[in-house]
Design an enzyme around this catalytic site. Sequence first.
Site, PDB file in Angstrom:
ATOM      1  NE  ARG A 224       9.054  -0.215   2.150  1.00 16.12           N
ATOM      2  CZ  ARG A 224      10.185   0.424   1.892  1.00 16.12           C
ATOM      3  NH1 ARG A 224      10.210   1.405   1.043  1.00 16.12           N
ATOM      4  NH2 ARG A 224      11.300   0.070   2.485  1.00 16.12           N
TER       5      ARG A 224
ATOM      6  CE  LYS B  72       4.733  -5.929   1.863  1.00 10.69           C
ATOM      7  NZ  LYS B  72       3.566  -5.957   2.745  1.00 10.69           N
TER       8      LYS B  72
ATOM      9  CE  LYS C 288      -4.204   2.627   5.880  1.00  9.29           C
ATOM     10  NZ  LYS C 288      -2.748   2.583   5.730  1.00  9.29           N
TER      11      LYS C 288
END
Length: 847
Positions: free
Chosen positions: A568, A573, A673
């Site tokens: 996001r 980030k 992941k």
Amino acid sequence: MAAPLTDQEKRKQISIRGIVGVENVAELKKGFNRHLHFTLVKDRNVATPRDYYFALAHTVRDHLVGRWIRTQQFYYETDPKRVYYLSLEFYMGRTLQNTMINLGLQNACDEAIYQLGLDMEDLEEMEEDAGLGNGGLGRLAACFLDSMATLGLAAYGYGIRYEYGIFNQKIKNGWQVEEADDWLRHGNPWEKARPEYMLPVHFYGRVEESKEGAKWVDTQVVLAMPYDTPIPGYMNNTVNTMRLWSARAPNDFNLMDFNVGDYIQAVLDRNLAENISRVLYPNDNFFEGKELRLKQEYFVVAATLQDIMRRFKNSKKGSSGPVSFDSFPEKVAIQLNDTHPAMAIPELMRVFVDIEKLDWDTAWAITKRTFAYTNHTVLPEALERWPIGLLETLLPRHLQIIYRINQGHLDEISALFPEDMDRIRRMSLIEEDGGKRVNMAHLCIVGSHAVNGVAEIHSNIIKTDVFRDFSELEPEKFQNKTNGITPRRWLLLCNPGLAELIAEAIGEEYVKDLSQLQKLNELVDDDTFIRDVSKVKQDNKEKFSQYLEKEYMVEINPSSMFDVHVKRIHEYKRQLLNCLHIVTMYNRKRHLRRILCLPLQAAPGYHMAKMIIKLITAVGEVVNKDPVVGSKLKVIYLENYRVSLAEKVIPATDLSEQISTAGTEASGTGNMKFMLNGALTIGTMDGANVEMAEEAGEENMFIFGMRVEDVAEMDVQGYDAMTYYQKIPELKQAIDQINSGFFCPKQPELFKDVTNMLFNHDRFKVFADYEDYITCQEKVNELYQNPREWTKMVIKNIAASGKFSSDRTITDYATEVWGVEPTDLKIPPPNEPREALDETARALREK
């Protein structure tokens, strides 16, 4: 381009996806045709691909129903402690394939659909994502539900059935445009409405004091209608429940208006009540104090606690005599997924004190033993603080209860630190600065017996910084529970080639015990295994390249490095750091082939995030059209990132970008992941990256940048962006290009806000890590030119990813927070007689 798969290859049996039996296939075909005929009222002449998807979904659901009922019977017989996971978000994605895998039906369904002359992938693509979450927090909740069922826990997920989930993102002329996600428009075959369990939820009104105690009166009532979705465990016949509440107006809603003749308006006004479950707030890591949001938060906890209370009273033991709440914490564990469901604490107190007539101290002791709280962020703008005025209007009784909780809490602090007024002010649930507000994180800490962060580094920051006063007072209350992901969806489902390769190498048990992946370390130097792992990655890249060419009209060289940054959009980030690297690579024009995929979304009202998207798309447009660069560098912005797109992107990724400023990312689960699916990580020592480096060895990741202590030191000394700009020529060149309109010649001033932020108020210090990041990227390029060594590092990473299974996380919660034990006991399937169920229940009780 690789040749398309043959029919034989498509139908290749994968052992961990179930056995293909002739009877199974015949039964599935029969079920499919029956549902097409009786449920959808269609025949093959007029049926659409969506009809075929629904027919298959109903057929698979048939295999769930018996197990679902059996599970509830089993829980009634054994009366275990029940775990309630309260979350305002459940980012479930698609359900069909996950259900087929967990029931062991995948291969039989593939064969049945093939024999019916249909394409399984086409049918799977018809399913809408259930996008009832913004990102990590909601997806974590979904992984946890899968693990709780797989570990045989009597667990329930409780949330809101949003009519509109996370918006669909379109990119138009480089700008994000939001469209409503009308995910229910074709219906949802996986849910079951339960109007018989509809419950009233009260708002507004006033509090009346009487001899019997406080009474909340003259309230407005909204009804909560439950919709249940089955959550199957992996191959253990356990099917748990996710119950989502939908708001309904009562039949007498505003019908007093009828007396003055405005019946039509009264009926139309029902929408005001039903708006509560209309739409998910699309904000990630940002608190917006809107009345509707507070209504949503109270709505879900009020309905859920009534349900919990009903189940507690109706349990096998509870229904045999008068109810004693002494055993409530032995039978009920409630986990608060962040502060969003924090109103559950004063609501349970209200139920105990006002309705069940317990005395305050008894009620408070039970409440504290029942609740536990997970904190998901250290960003101050994300912490919820509700204005007193809003609470007073909407939930007057709860505000009284919060005041009383606070009084008792402050009395304890005053007794311990009588002179320390500053500590008392800091630890109060009520903040006075800038208007009186309730600090919801403080309410959660005071009202819970356990508080946890979601990665080792995050939990330490919570203890030593954010909630230091509380941690000093009750150190035993604070724990760490590093996040995890479910290997069923994030390996078996999305990367069957790798899942099968691993099963052939070390057996199938790893699916329920991911730590067994350590056995792959023995194969790090095995040439055949190295070649096979490399081939699986290449197959995934070719498949994803075909998808990109079809969806984005860009020609992709599958031998390029796929460098992916999935987050996001938020300044912490640091998508901007990645963007500066792209500009630097472009300026050098002498790099390896690299495809940069950036699936990013911004909250609709977040100006800087939208500017970052525009900048990335503008840079991409220049880079992708430059004939000198050609196919060496491509920048692709993947729009509308969601779970089903993640399932395509992640298996094809070579390099995973996890580049937040150290100390700002609580955990991250995307990083896990990618690791599990054979991508290498470039990242800072932040969130779960720290533990990934511990597990795999820092030498098997590309770690760069400041550590938490460096950031803290810089905060003290001061961060001066201009110093870096003047000192680093390539950084200066990149910023000057952005500033001068090189990437947007028609609007040269367009990105002034971005560069102004980077120079003058960049809390996340992008320039400070730029040089180290560029150097680290050069190391990435160097290793990628040696495919054998790259793949060896990939294998080491996969082998080290076992810790990051949500099965491990949930086992930790179960044993250290909830006081329950996971079990590998299999509930007898529905085709076995009822006696088998009783026998299993007896065995569990004796155990």
